[in-house]
Design an enzyme around this catalytic site. Structure first.
Site, PDB file in Angstrom:
ATOM      1  CG  ASP A   1       0.239  -0.533 -18.484  1.00  0.00           C
ATOM      2  OD1 ASP A   1       0.425  -1.099 -19.572  1.00  0.00           O
ATOM      3  OD2 ASP A   1       0.497   0.668 -18.289  1.00  0.00           O
ATOM      4  N   GLY A   2      -2.094  -3.667 -15.904  1.00  0.00           N
ATOM      5  CA  GLY A   2      -2.274  -4.591 -14.789  1.00  0.00           C
ATOM      6  C   GLY A   2      -2.230  -6.039 -15.234  1.00  0.00           C
TER       7      GLY A   2
ATOM      8  CD  GLU B   1       4.138   0.423  -7.892  1.00  0.00           C
ATOM      9  OE1 GLU B   1       3.197  -0.396  -7.830  1.00  0.00           O
ATOM     10  OE2 GLU B   1       4.282   1.211  -8.835  1.00  0.00           O
TER      11      GLU B   1
ATOM     12  NE  ARG C   1       9.548   9.247  14.889  1.00  0.00           N
ATOM     13  CZ  ARG C   1      10.856   9.312  15.144  1.00  0.00           C
ATOM     14  NH1 ARG C   1      11.658   9.910  14.271  1.00  0.00           N
ATOM     15  NH2 ARG C   1      11.360   8.778  16.236  1.00  0.00           N
TER      16      ARG C   1
END
Length: 269
Positions: free
Chosen positions: A45-46, A123, A149
């Site tokens: 997938d990379g 993402e 935060r």
């Protein structure tokens, strides 16, 4: 048919690439690194993410297909022993185009520098330069939602919801839905500081604007690429107008991929 093959670079992947190129040339297909109709990734997938970013300027003209030299992935669904069949299917030119949503990212700066535009298939994350606490105002569709935060924020596509987003406790979203998901990375929640503490799924007509508070050096990751940005005013995330195109030669249901990746132990009937 104009094609190009992107290899992971290891011996096995390079060997498969060379074999495919020889067969595709014999089938009168044209190797075209500039304007391919189909881009084949050989690796994982990379590797497909790398291929996508190499040709993301052609998402409306180029379709992607992956040959996996490891375990089956979410984007690379053909195995090495199936390469001959895949080449036959490509030569026939009879395939379905499946389209998945992408994230459009705009980084705005405080100085005179022009905003930088990016696109993500899986993402995008936002963190501080030195991994200290990120303090940032989160605006949803033009309205202030919360002051975050924590270690950072992750914005994922539906197809990318099975990657880093899942590790963060985000929801799995079917890629037929044009949406993005905002997930917290180790948020701080106590009597003084509060965040919603849950993933937020936004439809395509909504957008998310994140403004750092007193932190102007921000590290972003866009899929597999990490970049340092100076003098950041805000970063905007929304469902991109473009969609990535995958060439499908056979059914490969999303929920079966989820099952095979995370649930199946190889003994399922």
């Amino acid at each position: 048919m104009r094609y190009y093959i992107v290899s992971k670079g290891d011996h096995k992947s390079n060997s498969i690439k060379e074999n495919m190129e020889a067969q595709m040339e014999a089938n009168n297909m044209i190797k075209d690194a500039d304007e391919p109709e189909i881009v084949i990734s050989v690796g994982g997938d990379g590797t497909l993410l790398e291929a996508f970013h190499q040709y993301c300027h052609r998402v409306n003209e180029t379709a992607f297909v992956g040959v996996h030299t490891g375990h089956l992935g979410f984007y690379a669904d053909w195995l090495p022993h199936e390469v001959d069949k895949l080449i036959e299917e490509i030569a026939d030119g009879d395939y379905e185009v499946i389209q998945y949503p992408l994230i459009d990212i705009i980084v705005n700066y405080n100085d005179d520098k022009e905003p930088s535009h990016h696109i993500a298939l899986n993402e995008a994350t936002m963190k501080t330069e030195d991994n200290t606490t990120l303090v940032a105002d989160v605006n949803l569709r033009g309205q202030h939602f919360e002051r975050f935060r924590g270690d950072g924020l992750c914005i994922s596509t539906p197809s990318g919801s099975t990657a880093y987003n899942k590790a963060l406790g985000g929801a799995l979203i079917h890629p037929s839905l044009r949406a993005i998901q905002l997930t917290e990375i180790a948020s701080i929640n106590n009597r003084v500081f509060r965040t919603v503490g849950s993933p937020i799924v936004m439809p395509e007509h909504h957008y998310c604007l994140i403004t750092p508070v007193d932190q102007r050096v921000i590290m972003t990751s866009i899929d597999h690429v990490t970049t340092k940005h100076h003098n950041v005013e805000s970063i905007e995330y929304r469902v991109a107008k473009q969609r990535v195109r995958f060439a499908r030669f056979r059914p490969f249901p999303f929920w079966k991929r989820v099952h095979d990746s995370f649930i199946s132990d190889g003994r399922d009937e």
